[in-house]
Design a protein around this motif. Sequence first.
Motif, mmCIF file in Angstrom:
data_model
loop_
_atom_site.group_PDB
_atom_site.id
_atom_site.type_symbol
_atom_site.label_atom_id
_atom_site.label_comp_id
_atom_site.label_asym_id
_atom_site.label_seq_id
_atom_site.Cartn_x
_atom_site.Cartn_y
_atom_site.Cartn_z
ATOM 1 N N THR A 118 37.964 35.594 41.904
ATOM 2 C CA THR A 118 37.807 36.135 43.250
ATOM 3 C C THR A 118 39.002 35.791 44.129
ATOM 4 O O THR A 118 39.439 36.611 44.930
ATOM 5 C CB THR A 118 36.493 35.627 43.867
ATOM 6 N N VAL A 152 30.065 32.975 41.971
ATOM 7 C CA VAL A 152 29.793 33.471 43.303
ATOM 8 C C VAL A 152 29.814 34.987 43.350
ATOM 9 O O VAL A 152 29.093 35.603 44.109
ATOM 10 C CB VAL A 152 30.786 32.911 44.335
ATOM 11 N N THR A 153 30.654 35.596 42.502
ATOM 12 C CA THR A 153 30.718 37.050 42.484
ATOM 13 C C THR A 153 29.508 37.567 41.751
ATOM 14 O O THR A 153 29.268 37.178 40.625
ATOM 15 C CB THR A 153 31.970 37.505 41.756
ATOM 16 N N ASP A 196 36.731 43.062 40.384
ATOM 17 C CA ASP A 196 36.391 41.642 40.266
ATOM 18 C C ASP A 196 35.028 41.566 39.582
ATOM 19 O O ASP A 196 34.049 42.075 40.098
ATOM 20 C CB ASP A 196 36.303 41.033 41.673
#
Lengths: 710, 81
Positions: free
Chosen positions: A23, A42-43, A62
């Motif tokens: 990210t 987190v993505t 991403d």
Amino acid sequence: MTHDVKIKTLTVALTGNPNSGKTTIFNKLANARESVGNYPRVTIAPRERLIEHRGRQIMLVDLPGIYSLSARTPEEQAGRDYIHFKRPDVVINILDSGNLDRSLFLTTQLIEMGCPRIHALNMFDEARRKGISIDTPALVSMLGGPVIETVATTGEGLDLLLDAALEIADPATPPHPSVSVGYDAHLEAAIERVRTQITELHPQEMSAQQSRWLAIKLLEGDDEILTREGEHKELIEQVGTERATFKQHHDESCELAFAAGRYGFIHGLLMEARTVSAEIPDEAMLHTRVDDILLHRWLGLPILLGLMWVMFETTFTLGAYPTDIIKSGVDALSGLLGGILPDSMIKDLLLNGVLAGVGGTIVFLPNVVILFFFLALFSETGYIARGAFLLDRLMHLFGLHGKALIPLIMGYGCNAPAIMATRTIEGRRSRIITSLVTPFMCCSARLPVMMLFAGAFFSAHAGSMVFAMYLLSIVTALGSAILFSKTVLRSMPEPFVMELPPYRLPSIRAVLFHMWENAAGFLQKVGSVILVGSIVIWFLQEFPREITFSQNYDAALTELASQPASDERVSEEERLTAERDREKLEKSYLGRIGMAVAPVFEPMGFGWKDTVAILTGVVAKEAVVASYAVLYAQSKESEGLMSAISGTMNPAQAFAFMVFALLYLPCLATIGAIRREAGSWKWVGFSVAYSLGLAWTLALIIVNLGRVLL
Amino acid sequence: MQNSQMEAVTLADLGPGQSGCVVKVADDALGHNLAAMGLVRGATVSLNRTAPMGNPRIYAIKGYQLSLRNEDARKVLLRLS
Ligand SMILES: Nc1nc2c(ncn2[C@@H]2O[C@H](COP(=O)(O)OP(=O)(O)O)[C@@H](O)[C@H]2O)c(=O)[nH]1
Ligand SMILES: [Mg+2]
């Protein structure tokens, strides 16, 4: 710029282990501001951004982090399916240079897939500090693709990454000599036998590499690939026999043998290409010392609790200063407009509708920003993963997974993305439980409501009161989780496999970005939902204009005016005016709506204005404060909203209202998120019914306790 | 489970500061997951830390820290080293 040459947009996907810096690289390249965090994963869903590099359009993607191409959680599946089925033009495999042993596991699978790829040795700075030196040119030939040293946080090497992507996508570039991951003789023999069968079934269709990949995937028992080859009965049968014989002879399944083989390959490769200095670097020693304290068996949990308290206390106290400035700004603007605008409905709308609602909400911006500063700090440094570790056992008692801590803490920011973060949890039931209880977390939108009430009714202990609400929100979430896991969602224990990221100094940029992003989100909401909401509420309370009053106030007032001046006359005039305004408001559309629903809150003694505020909060929680601001704008004096509402309830009722506002309903965005993650409206209905029932019951209990005790 | 190996212990039995060499991993979804994370036959693993209530624990494997619950760590057989 010329538009006549149309070259195909290049799709470049970033893949790698969770927490490898994908990210951060994506952000740097796309100049976007996705949420980064130093805890694994987190993505959550693939994110795309169109960028331009050397005149070429590149669609940058991403992907969620994956450890392997055999996915287990839904978010890993999203990451894997993209690589497997969308087949991006170029894959950039982001590696953590300080942790190549495990990072390269995914690479071995990418090598076998044969997708055009580039390897980014990211976090090269950390590796250097750890005393690791890497023979990059040697890696290029061993991995069969360009290898580029990068430091995502400073942007070092990122342009080279895109250059390399353009180069290998160019058909004129000679392909890298292909490499293959070698296994021990028994596995190789099995691969060869399956491959022969495959080439017979798909003659000329596949390159040697593709058929080898397919053979390995089949032997590994990959469900999806097996279904894809479902029509070839003989092949499936052969694979089944191969797998069974292998297991019989080696006392180990093919899957495990392949995993061991891959790690063997990596070991060999790193023996040649990497040297690690023998001495332990100071930094690693320091991290161990920090963990000795933060993960201490007795101190760990109290420290966690203490840090949370500091976060909320600071949010409240430090936020007060800029809040005062904003407040006086709003007041000054309001005074200015009041002075220059001629009396009219427009003026009234602007001052008592727009400015009251928007201004009343915007004063809480500093608190929201400070809260997000702490959340960014905790996630960037790697502390949240440690919290998950410390709390796993406790969470387990509540039927939750340690990883549920991440959505729960994120829920203090905003519930909707927090619920999306439940995708990192392995088991389905555990995931649904977490998405059902996350809405109880006191999100930043509820913070203004809590602050308004705490300030108005409990001004001496306002900070502690808000902290109590935060505690109550987590207690309710955990309590509900235990209830759900024992009743409607009885669940099997699920594994907890979590990488503990190293501590990282948060980059100021990342933290500022995070704060800015959320401040912008808050402002955007104020500029849209709150603005529109304030205007609508203002209209609803102003109309209808023609009201049949219960008595002729105007006549009574005129008559009073003709009497001789006295204190009595003044107080009678005031009484009549107030009475008239009250009746006007009660007979407005808003008043009628509020009155219609008010009986529901009758037992708690909430008035119709409170009812209206509660109703508007369903759209977005910030609207509760905006509604109060508009509703009390008429009677608002210089001391503002807090003092205007402070007389309307007794402390027990005020506390009951806070509890009700905390728990009553997920906002619309959150409802949407629950629908997506839990997968059906049934759970949304359940969540709505449960939270309404709980909030109502608790509020009633509090009010009645208050009657007895006060 | 224990009779074939003389010293068969599981990852969950590892004491503080002890390390071992992975002998075998359970052949199920969790075992495959652990293998992908580096707990493969022959890998060296040591115990780093224990959470407040004795569970989960943090192990050092392949140069990084992995946190596992004890019930999951039992899926990994070790030879003490
Ligand atoms: N020192 C250093 N830290 C990095 C580098 N790249 C990323 N980070 C940090 O590593 C953490 C994880 O990054 P993130 O981009 O969220 O990883 P992702 O999970 O792969 O998307 C964040 O705290 C980043 O600031 C790097 O090259 N050097
Ligand atoms: Mg990410």
